[in-house]
Design a protein around this motif. Structure first.
Motif, PDB file in Angstrom:
ATOM      1  N   ALA A   1      48.327  36.847  20.678  1.00  0.00           N
ATOM      2  CA  ALA A   1      48.456  35.875  21.769  1.00  0.00           C
ATOM      3  C   ALA A   1      47.405  34.783  21.656  1.00  0.00           C
ATOM      4  CB  ALA A   1      48.328  36.573  23.120  1.00  0.00           C
ATOM      5  N   ALA A   2      47.719  33.628  22.227  1.00  0.00           N
ATOM      6  CA  ALA A   2      46.731  32.552  22.327  1.00  0.00           C
ATOM      7  C   ALA A   2      45.822  32.775  23.533  1.00  0.00           C
ATOM      8  CB  ALA A   2      47.431  31.209  22.443  1.00  0.00           C
ATOM      9  N   THR A   3      46.408  33.259  24.627  1.00  0.00           N
ATOM     10  CA  THR A   3      45.698  33.496  25.879  1.00  0.00           C
ATOM     11  C   THR A   3      46.418  34.595  26.637  1.00  0.00           C
ATOM     12  OG1 THR A   3      45.189  31.114  26.022  1.00  0.00           O
ATOM     13  CG2 THR A   3      44.842  32.411  28.015  1.00  0.00           C
ATOM     14  N   VAL A   4      45.659  35.419  27.358  1.00  0.00           N
ATOM     15  CA  VAL A   4      46.232  36.378  28.307  1.00  0.00           C
ATOM     16  C   VAL A   4      45.837  35.927  29.706  1.00  0.00           C
ATOM     17  CG1 VAL A   4      46.171  38.744  29.177  1.00  0.00           C
ATOM     18  CG2 VAL A   4      46.254  38.332  26.713  1.00  0.00           C
ATOM     19  N   VAL A   5      46.816  35.845  30.596  1.00  0.00           N
ATOM     20  CA  VAL A   5      46.574  35.376  31.966  1.00  0.00           C
ATOM     21  C   VAL A   5      46.830  36.521  32.941  1.00  0.00           C
ATOM     22  CG1 VAL A   5      47.186  33.685  33.739  1.00  0.00           C
ATOM     23  CG2 VAL A   5      47.308  33.047  31.310  1.00  0.00           C
ATOM     24  N   LEU A   6      45.883  36.743  33.840  1.00  0.00           N
ATOM     25  CA  LEU A   6      45.993  37.791  34.859  1.00  0.00           C
ATOM     26  C   LEU A   6      45.638  37.198  36.218  1.00  0.00           C
ATOM     27  CD1 LEU A   6      44.103  40.626  32.934  1.00  0.00           C
ATOM     28  CD2 LEU A   6      46.573  40.341  33.124  1.00  0.00           C
ATOM     29  N   GLU A   7      46.089  37.875  37.269  1.00  0.00           N
ATOM     30  CA  GLU A   7      45.813  37.371  38.618  1.00  0.00           C
ATOM     31  C   GLU A   7      44.862  38.300  39.350  1.00  0.00           C
ATOM     32  OE1 GLU A   7      48.307  36.272  42.657  1.00  0.00           O
ATOM     33  OE2 GLU A   7      49.019  35.570  40.701  1.00  0.00           O
ATOM     34  N   ARG A   8      43.926  37.675  40.082  1.00  0.00           N
ATOM     35  CA  ARG A   8      43.019  38.404  40.969  1.00  0.00           C
ATOM     36  C   ARG A   8      43.516  38.206  42.388  1.00  0.00           C
ATOM     37  NH1 ARG A   8      38.397  35.159  41.173  1.00  0.00           N
ATOM     38  NH2 ARG A   8      39.131  34.390  43.178  1.00  0.00           N
ATOM     39  N   ARG A   9      43.883  39.314  43.029  1.00  0.00           N
ATOM     40  CA  ARG A   9      44.424  39.233  44.390  1.00  0.00           C
ATOM     41  C   ARG A   9      43.521  39.966  45.364  1.00  0.00           C
ATOM     42  NH1 ARG A   9      49.837  41.986  44.127  1.00  0.00           N
ATOM     43  NH2 ARG A   9      48.988  42.985  42.274  1.00  0.00           N
ATOM     44  N   GLU A  10      43.741  39.714  46.659  1.00  0.00           N
ATOM     45  CA  GLU A  10      43.023  40.448  47.695  1.00  0.00           C
ATOM     46  C   GLU A  10      43.647  41.841  47.816  1.00  0.00           C
ATOM     47  OE1 GLU A  10      40.329  39.458  49.194  1.00  0.00           O
ATOM     48  OE2 GLU A  10      40.394  37.557  48.103  1.00  0.00           O
ATOM     49  N   HIS A  11      42.795  42.873  47.800  1.00  0.00           N
ATOM     50  CA  HIS A  11      43.292  44.242  47.815  1.00  0.00           C
ATOM     51  C   HIS A  11      42.520  45.077  48.834  1.00  0.00           C
ATOM     52  CE1 HIS A  11      45.694  43.837  44.137  1.00  0.00           C
ATOM     53  NE2 HIS A  11      44.686  43.188  43.595  1.00  0.00           N
ATOM     54  N   SER A  12      43.084  46.241  49.141  1.00  0.00           N
ATOM     55  CA  SER A  12      42.313  47.255  49.844  1.00  0.00           C
ATOM     56  C   SER A  12      41.245  47.776  48.888  1.00  0.00           C
ATOM     57  CB  SER A  12      43.226  48.407  50.265  1.00  0.00           C
ATOM     58  OG  SER A  12      43.691  49.106  49.115  1.00  0.00           O
ATOM     59  N   LEU A  13      40.315  48.587  49.392  1.00  0.00           N
ATOM     60  CA  LEU A  13      39.221  49.081  48.557  1.00  0.00           C
ATOM     61  C   LEU A  13      39.745  49.850  47.354  1.00  0.00           C
ATOM     62  CD1 LEU A  13      36.244  49.515  48.018  1.00  0.00           C
ATOM     63  CD2 LEU A  13      36.299  51.497  49.550  1.00  0.00           C
ATOM     64  N   VAL A  14      40.696  50.764  47.572  1.00  0.00           N
ATOM     65  CA  VAL A  14      41.224  51.561  46.459  1.00  0.00           C
ATOM     66  C   VAL A  14      41.952  50.669  45.468  1.00  0.00           C
ATOM     67  CG1 VAL A  14      42.846  53.393  45.824  1.00  0.00           C
ATOM     68  CG2 VAL A  14      41.372  53.661  47.835  1.00  0.00           C
ATOM     69  N   GLU A  15      42.785  49.763  45.972  1.00  0.00           N
ATOM     70  CA  GLU A  15      43.523  48.855  45.096  1.00  0.00           C
ATOM     71  C   GLU A  15      42.567  47.946  44.337  1.00  0.00           C
ATOM     72  OE1 GLU A  15      47.716  48.122  47.461  1.00  0.00           O
ATOM     73  OE2 GLU A  15      45.921  47.066  48.106  1.00  0.00           O
ATOM     74  N   ARG A  16      41.457  47.555  44.986  1.00  0.00           N
ATOM     75  CA  ARG A  16      40.489  46.679  44.341  1.00  0.00           C
ATOM     76  C   ARG A  16      39.847  47.354  43.138  1.00  0.00           C
ATOM     77  NH1 ARG A  16      36.731  45.815  48.380  1.00  0.00           N
ATOM     78  NH2 ARG A  16      38.420  44.760  49.483  1.00  0.00           N
ATOM     79  N   VAL A  17      39.559  48.652  43.272  1.00  0.00           N
ATOM     80  CA  VAL A  17      38.972  49.395  42.154  1.00  0.00           C
ATOM     81  C   VAL A  17      39.927  49.413  40.974  1.00  0.00           C
ATOM     82  CG1 VAL A  17      38.219  51.663  41.367  1.00  0.00           C
ATOM     83  CG2 VAL A  17      37.481  50.808  43.611  1.00  0.00           C
ATOM     84  N   PHE A  18      41.215  49.697  41.236  1.00  0.00           N
ATOM     85  CA  PHE A  18      42.205  49.747  40.160  1.00  0.00           C
ATOM     86  C   PHE A  18      42.405  48.375  39.540  1.00  0.00           C
ATOM     87  CE2 PHE A  18      46.598  49.158  38.749  1.00  0.00           C
ATOM     88  CZ  PHE A  18      46.629  50.086  37.725  1.00  0.00           C
ATOM     89  N   ALA A  19      42.605  47.350  40.384  1.00  0.00           N
ATOM     90  CA  ALA A  19      42.844  46.001  39.865  1.00  0.00           C
ATOM     91  C   ALA A  19      41.635  45.509  39.075  1.00  0.00           C
ATOM     92  CB  ALA A  19      43.159  45.043  41.014  1.00  0.00           C
ATOM     93  N   GLY A  20      40.430  45.789  39.595  1.00  0.00           N
ATOM     94  CA  GLY A  20      39.218  45.383  38.889  1.00  0.00           C
ATOM     95  C   GLY A  20      39.092  46.052  37.544  1.00  0.00           C
ATOM     96  N   SER A  21      39.513  47.316  37.451  1.00  0.00           N
ATOM     97  CA  SER A  21      39.431  48.010  36.176  1.00  0.00           C
ATOM     98  C   SER A  21      40.371  47.392  35.156  1.00  0.00           C
ATOM     99  CB  SER A  21      39.738  49.499  36.363  1.00  0.00           C
ATOM    100  OG  SER A  21      41.105  49.703  36.689  1.00  0.00           O
ATOM    101  N   VAL A  22      41.531  46.911  35.607  1.00  0.00           N
ATOM    102  CA  VAL A  22      42.466  46.240  34.694  1.00  0.00           C
ATOM    103  C   VAL A  22      41.874  44.916  34.232  1.00  0.00           C
ATOM    104  CG1 VAL A  22      44.723  45.154  34.482  1.00  0.00           C
ATOM    105  CG2 VAL A  22      44.510  47.365  35.624  1.00  0.00           C
ATOM    106  N   LEU A  23      41.433  44.078  35.170  1.00  0.00           N
ATOM    107  CA  LEU A  23      40.868  42.778  34.809  1.00  0.00           C
ATOM    108  C   LEU A  23      39.677  42.926  33.875  1.00  0.00           C
ATOM    109  CD1 LEU A  23      40.914  40.856  38.233  1.00  0.00           C
ATOM    110  CD2 LEU A  23      42.619  40.788  36.408  1.00  0.00           C
ATOM    111  N   ASN A  24      38.730  43.791  34.244  1.00  0.00           N
ATOM    112  CA  ASN A  24      37.534  43.963  33.430  1.00  0.00           C
ATOM    113  C   ASN A  24      37.852  44.616  32.094  1.00  0.00           C
ATOM    114  OD1 ASN A  24      35.937  42.839  35.439  1.00  0.00           O
ATOM    115  ND2 ASN A  24      35.438  44.817  36.357  1.00  0.00           N
TER     116      ASN A  24
END
Length: 294
Positions: free
Chosen positions: A106-129
């Protein structure tokens, strides 16, 4: 209309209609650089012994994933007015691993950061990071509230020290040139209060800022020579780096940060500043890869 550049822009989609900002950014990115768009959705095969209600078969998960991708492809076509080649990929397995695998082509990978509950934030943050730390191409994280119509005509890049990060500067200058924008190179540093007092007992803050800015300007000469039409603004701030970058991101269209040249034990390639910026920045953030860190 089919594009000719081989490596696509990849956008990760978790659910139907959930990543509109990332999809919009990915469409704009693909069109800006003359690339195709690949929309990717990954799902896990649920072990049959888990008490899932209702229990989903692999076939049902595939069907749901295909629905997600079809909806995203329609949205992308609508956003691009049909002038973009859009392909989809349904992958089985870990979201992070599938996006990392896609990043190799790929040239670039694009992901979205959304507002989440605490549990969802941990999961989403682990994907982004997890993706940003190990991808083989730049990873752009777009906040759900990103407004593509708010244009500042500025690219911002953060530099940890005067030993400049080549990949981050390559990406920052290229983006500024392509966007016809100015480039702000920011170096921020702050010491705990007692040490700061000791430092500035030996030299003034103004002298430190002036000398550091001069060092940075000299080290940037290879890039300014290649991009003479990019207006350059070198700034040195006595401030906590994450705070300074997040604050200035409100005045930028695009922020570039690097990752560690030498990962910490356990393979951690994202420092605390980069992780904080990914969480809080007010504009899309690109994490530039270090291509020899594997």
């Amino acid at each position: 209309m089919s594009t000719t550049t081989s490596t696509p822009v990849v956008v990760g989609i978790a659910g139907a209609g959930t990543e509109r900002a990332a999809l919009r950014y990915a469409v704009d990115e693909a069109e800006r650089h003359g690339r195709d768009l690949l929309v990717l959705h990954a799902f896990h095969d649920l072990p049959t012994g888990l008490p899932v209600n209702p229990l989903l078969t692999v076939g049902e998960q595939r069907e749901a994933g295909r629905t997600v991708l079809d909806a995203a492809a329609r949205d992308a076509a609508e956003l691009s007015h049909g002038d973009l080649t859009v392909e989809t990929a349904l992958r089985e397995g870990s979201t992070v691993h599938q996006l990392l695998d896609a990043s190799r082509q790929a040239a670039t990978v694009v992901l979205e950061r959304r507002e989440h509950s605490l549990v969802e934030r941990v999961f989403a943050g682990s994907v982004l990071n997890g993706v940003a730390a190990r991808a083989r191409c730049p990873v752009v994280v777009v906040g759900a509230g990103w407004d593509p119509d708010s244009v500042q005509h500025r690219v911002l890049v953060g530099i940890e020290d005067t030993a400049v990060t080549t990949e981050a500067l390559d990406l920052a200058f290229e983006e500024a040139d392509q966007r016809k924008a100015s480039l702000t190179v920011l170096h921020a540093w702050a010491a705990p209060t007692v040490y700061g007092d000791m430092v500035f007992a030996r030299t003034s803050q103004a002298t430190w800022q002036r000398e550091t800015a001069q060092q940075l300007t000299e080290r940037l000469e290879p890039w300014t020579g290649r991009y003479p039409e990019v207006p350059l603004d070198v700034r040195v701030a006595y401030d906590w780096p994450a705070d300074a970058l997040v604050r200035m991101s409100a005045e930028a269209d695009f922020l570039v940060v690097g990752r560690r040249n030498r990962p910490l034990p356990g393979g951690l390639s994202l420092g605390s500043v980069t992780r904080a910026v990914l969480r809080e920045a007010r504009c899309p953030v690109a994490v530039a890869p270090v291509l020899d860190d594997e």
